[in-house]
Design an enzyme around this catalytic site. Structure first.
Site, mmCIF file in Angstrom:
data_model
loop_
_atom_site.group_PDB
_atom_site.id
_atom_site.type_symbol
_atom_site.label_atom_id
_atom_site.label_comp_id
_atom_site.label_asym_id
_atom_site.label_seq_id
_atom_site.Cartn_x
_atom_site.Cartn_y
_atom_site.Cartn_z
ATOM 1 N N GLU A 174 -9.794 0.153 5.218
ATOM 2 C CA GLU A 174 -10.468 0.715 6.444
ATOM 3 C C GLU A 174 -11.759 -0.223 6.648
ATOM 4 O O GLU A 174 -12.293 -1.032 5.821
ATOM 5 C CB GLU A 174 -10.849 1.973 6.054
ATOM 6 C CG GLU A 174 -9.342 3.251 5.861
ATOM 7 C CD GLU A 174 -8.520 3.312 7.268
ATOM 8 O OE1 GLU A 174 -8.844 2.260 8.082
ATOM 9 O OE2 GLU A 174 -7.802 4.110 7.059
ATOM 10 N N ASN A 202 -7.649 0.236 14.272
ATOM 11 C CA ASN A 202 -9.236 0.025 13.906
ATOM 12 C C ASN A 202 -9.382 -1.292 13.295
ATOM 13 O O ASN A 202 -10.547 -1.434 12.516
ATOM 14 C CB ASN A 202 -9.623 1.227 13.043
ATOM 15 C CG ASN A 202 -8.986 1.432 11.891
ATOM 16 O OD1 ASN A 202 -8.054 0.678 11.397
ATOM 17 N ND2 ASN A 202 -9.619 2.384 10.972
ATOM 18 N N HIS A 257 -7.629 -2.489 10.446
ATOM 19 C CA HIS A 257 -7.545 -2.352 9.091
ATOM 20 C C HIS A 257 -6.396 -3.379 8.747
ATOM 21 O O HIS A 257 -5.470 -3.287 9.598
ATOM 22 C CB HIS A 257 -7.409 -0.824 8.428
ATOM 23 C CG HIS A 257 -6.178 -0.347 8.871
ATOM 24 N ND1 HIS A 257 -6.048 1.158 9.098
ATOM 25 C CD2 HIS A 257 -4.817 -0.653 8.761
ATOM 26 C CE1 HIS A 257 -4.775 1.161 9.311
ATOM 27 N NE2 HIS A 257 -3.903 0.449 9.117
ATOM 28 N N ASP A 291 0.721 -1.134 -0.033
ATOM 29 C CA ASP A 291 -0.115 0.046 0.098
ATOM 30 C C ASP A 291 0.813 1.199 0.151
ATOM 31 O O ASP A 291 2.047 1.337 0.063
ATOM 32 C CB ASP A 291 -0.992 -0.101 1.267
ATOM 33 C CG ASP A 291 -0.193 -0.186 2.623
ATOM 34 O OD1 ASP A 291 1.100 0.309 2.648
ATOM 35 O OD2 ASP A 291 -0.761 -0.708 3.476
#
Length: 243
Positions: free
Chosen positions: A143, A136, A138, A67
């Site tokens: 996400e 979170n 991810h 990424d």
């Protein structure tokens, strides 16, 4: 899904480095996608040592970037690829044809997504995908709420990701979007390794591995993969069942 705890981060890192070497020794033409971030850095240093010691030959391997922050590239301090090049690709002296990372400065990001999708497809999929997990839940920059079926795509970053991402930069840096492999690539990878380190990740990890499988908790997809390896240090795994 196999979960294994290690006593500390160095032990976790050495085990992972040796495992990557074993994969390549078994399949010298392996295609690997390896995450950036803090957790795998020591793994990469130890893997580089194994290569330099002659314990593994990476000359036929292909490496794919996981990424990137949109608008950033390998030469930009703080970018995802900056650290992977610094800690892994450059010390390995890889040829240009062995490395495929997103050009997150491209004018046509959809075309970049299609290009990396094609790189992976042409090589018959990923032999191993090594990822971390965000606060979170991810995976890569997928996400919460990201469909599990997506390939490479551009994503609007969650506020928590933007906040945590600042640690990679020397000054406050504007981040808004990322470009990332999708969770479909994780589903299709022959093997997935999730590395998690540190006590702060423990509650999220417990929810991801033992809560419901949901697109609102991207890391929960690990529960569905037939060859998923979850390797954690004692701190990250402190809330997991002992049995």
């Amino acid at each position: 899904m196999t979960i294994q705890k290690f006593p500390d981060h160095p032990t976790l890192s050495q085990h992972t480095a040796e495992h990557l070497a074993a994969i390549i020794n078994q399949k010298p033409t392996a295609t690997l996608c390896l995450a950036s971030g803090d957790t795998p850095i020591e793994t990469y240093h130890r893997f580089v040592d194994l290569v330099k010691e002659g314990r593994v030959d990476i000359s036929q391997c292909t490496f794919v970037g996981l990424d990137e922050w949109v608008g950033f590239g390998p030469d930009d301090f703080g970018s995802c690829s900056y650290y992977v090049f610094r800690d892994l690709f450059n010390p390995l002296n890889l040829r240009l044809d062995q490395v495929h990372v997103f050009d997150a400065k491209a004018s046509d990001l959809a075309a970049e997504c299609a290009r990396i999708d094609a790189v992976i497809a042409e090589r018959g999929g990923l032999d191993v995908l090594l990822v971390g997990m965000g606060m979170n839940g991810h995976i890569a920059l997928n996400e919460p709420g990201t469909p599990f079926t997506l390939g490479c795509h551009v994503v609007d970053l969650a506020e928590s990701t933007i906040t945590v991402g600042q640690k990679y930069f020397e000054t406050q840096t504007e981040l808004s979007q990322g470009i990332t492999l999708g969770l479909r690539h994780l589903t299709e990878a022959k093997e997935v390794i999730l590395l998690v380190s540190g006590e702060k990740k423990a509650p999220v990890l417990q929810e991801a591995l033992h809560g419901p499988v949901s697109e609102q908790m991207p890391a929960s997809i690990m529960q569905t993969h037939p060859n998923a390896l979850v390797w954690v240090d004692e701190a990250a795994g402190s809330l997991l069942p002992t049995a």
